[in-house]
Design an enzyme around this catalytic site. Structure first.
Site, PDB file in Angstrom:
ATOM      1  N   ALA A   1      36.377  36.957  30.270  1.00  0.00           N
ATOM      2  CA  ALA A   1      35.561  35.749  30.356  1.00  0.00           C
ATOM      3  C   ALA A   1      35.325  35.418  31.826  1.00  0.00           C
ATOM      4  O   ALA A   1      35.988  35.977  32.701  1.00  0.00           O
ATOM      5  CB  ALA A   1      36.264  34.586  29.663  1.00  0.00           C
ATOM      6  N   LYS A   2      34.418  34.551  32.090  1.00  0.00           N
ATOM      7  CA  LYS A   2      34.206  34.091  33.463  1.00  0.00           C
ATOM      8  C   LYS A   2      33.440  32.782  33.410  1.00  0.00           C
ATOM      9  O   LYS A   2      32.715  32.518  32.448  1.00  0.00           O
ATOM     10  CB  LYS A   2      33.384  35.134  34.241  1.00  0.00           C
TER      11      LYS A   2
END
Ligand code: NAD
Length: 423
Positions: free
Chosen positions: A111-112
């Site tokens: 994720a980011k």
């Protein structure tokens, strides 16, 4: 930006991610249905963040969180504050996190997140309000079992402390493992701050060993002197490498006898993080850094800096990608043709997420390890991952980058097949 007649089309970093993915999939003859599934992020959240500035006015910022994959575990990845943050970049960074965690064999997806803002022009109070509003809007998306942020460009342990506190207030519980990269007194891990940079130097050491190069006969140039660049430079220096050139957003430095990295770290701490004006080296243009005469090049700033325009001029024999996505696919091909060994980002800078994993484990246990213990485990994980990637590159007679993608795609799709697709 690529020029097409008179029209300027923005480069899509995510297109680059997909190009590498396609190559890896072709090499292992991956089922096209599986490929289709892993190409798209699982969940994208975009939030509008109205913030009162110190002068009383309101500004509306845009925040992102992309969960690329949660197949192997909760989403994991940093949060970036930068004027250029956009969905394409966050999607790319999230996908790289998926591959990185798989290569390291740690039980996370990818994720980011990010907020489009210029933190250099904001006060601490404004940054705190922005961070808390972002965390509040994402309170249902984040969680120790769902998605666990960490610092990235222009965010740090304080940012993580604000996110943790906001999340805990909303949930009515003490839940430090919702973020990693926190201050140690709040449940952070010893060794986390230095982990990415130390990991870069470990990966470079392993590559040098494989190439028969002696680190104490090598020189290095480092682009970016933030968390990753400064610690990578220090760790390389400690391993005997002479760091002859360093740059940051403001300018560059050169000292053929070797820059005293410890002195420069101390200097930048009292100079708003900037290397400008340091007396222990000559000032040079920051644009010279990537093609500087050296054995080891560490790009540790932002993505897409080594392109088809400058790749042929790179003089280093090893590139250790501290930054995420510093090399475009066209540049990668040129470097390979020229015999430059590129340690890909998804392996080279994975020390940070590895110690983030250790932090998450320690928080959940409520039992904390010594720095020596953390560093030993980091070393063990990185050397094993390097050897795994190296073995795949031998098996498929391909670059370390393609090998890293092959390994990651195999590990992610193996789990995907076992879990099955819920429809
Ligand atoms: P940071 O904000 O601490 O430092 C960034 C550095 O890059 C600063 O010194 C800045 O001046 C410099 N910089 C910016 N633009 C530049 C330019 N045009 N030329 C030269 N220098 C420039 O960020 P960081 O945490 O060190 O992250 C750097 C890179 O490493 C990013 O790509 C990030 O995604 C990646 N990364 C970070 C971590 C981590 O644990 N922090 C982990 C893995 C990957």
């Amino acid at each position: 930006m690529a020029k097409l007649k008179s029209i300027t089309i923005p480069v899509s970093t995510y297109e680059y991610v997909l190009r590498y993915l396609d190559k890896a999939a072709a090499k292992i003859k991956l089922d096209e249905n599986l490929l289709r599934i892993i190409k798209d992020p699982r969940k994208i959240t975009i939030v509008k963040l109205p913030i009162q500035m110190d002068d009383g006015s309101f500004q509306v910022f845009t925040g992102y969180r992309v969960q690329h994959s949660t197949v192997r575990g909760p989403g994991k990845g940093g949060i970036r504050y930068h004027p250029n943050v956009n969905l394409d970049e966050v999607k790319s960074l999230a996908a790289w996190m998926t591959w990185k965690c798989a290569i390291m064999g740690i039980p996370f997806g990818g994720a980011k997140g990010g907020i489009t803002c210029d933190p250099k022009k904001m006060s601490m109070n404004e940054l705190e309000r922005l961070t808390r509003r972002y965390a509040a809007d994402l309170a249902d998306v984040l969680g120790p079992e769902k998605d666990v942020p960490a610092p990235d460009v222009n965010t740090n342990a304080q940012t993580m402390a604000w996110i943790m506190d906001t999340y805990c207030m909303h949930r009515g519980e003490y839940s430090p493992s919702v973020v990693t990269g926190k201050p140690v007194v709040l449940g952070g891990s010893r060794g986390r701050h230095d982990a990415t940079g130390n990991g870069v130097a470990i990966a470079v050491r392993e590559a040098a060993k494989a190439l028969g190069m002696k680190l104490n006969e090598c020189t290095a140039a480092v682009q970016g002197f933030g968390n990753v660049g400064s610690i990578a430079a220090r760790s390389l220096m400690e391993k005997g490498v002479k760091v002859v050139a360093i740059s940051d957003v403001n300018g560059g430095l050169e000292n053929k006898k070797g820059i005293d990295v410890n002195a420069l770290i101390k200097y930048t701490a009292g100079n708003k993080g900037s290397i400008s004006g340091f007396s222990g080296a000559k000032e040079i243009s920051k644009n010279r850094i990537l093609t500087f005469k050296c054995d080891i090049l560490i790009p540790a700033a932002l993505e897409n800096v080594i392109t088809e325009k400058n790749a042929a001029k790179v003089k280093a024999k090893i590139i250790g990608e501290g930054a995420n996505g510093p090399t475009t696919p066209d540049a990668d091909a040129i470097l390979r043709k020229n015999g430059v060994t590129v340690i890909p980002d998804i392996l080279c800078n994975a020390g940070g997420v590895t110690v983030s994993y250790f932090e998450w484990v320690q928080d959940r246990l409520g039992y904390f390890w010594s720095e020596e213990d953390v560093n030993n485990r980091l070393e063990e994980h990185l050397v094993r991952a390097f050897n795994d990637v190296f073995a795949v590159s031998r098996e498929f007679k391909c670059s370390l980058r393609l090998a890293a993608y092959i390994l990651a795609v195999k590990r992610v799709t193996e789990v995907l097949l076992l879990r099955g697709v819920y429809a």
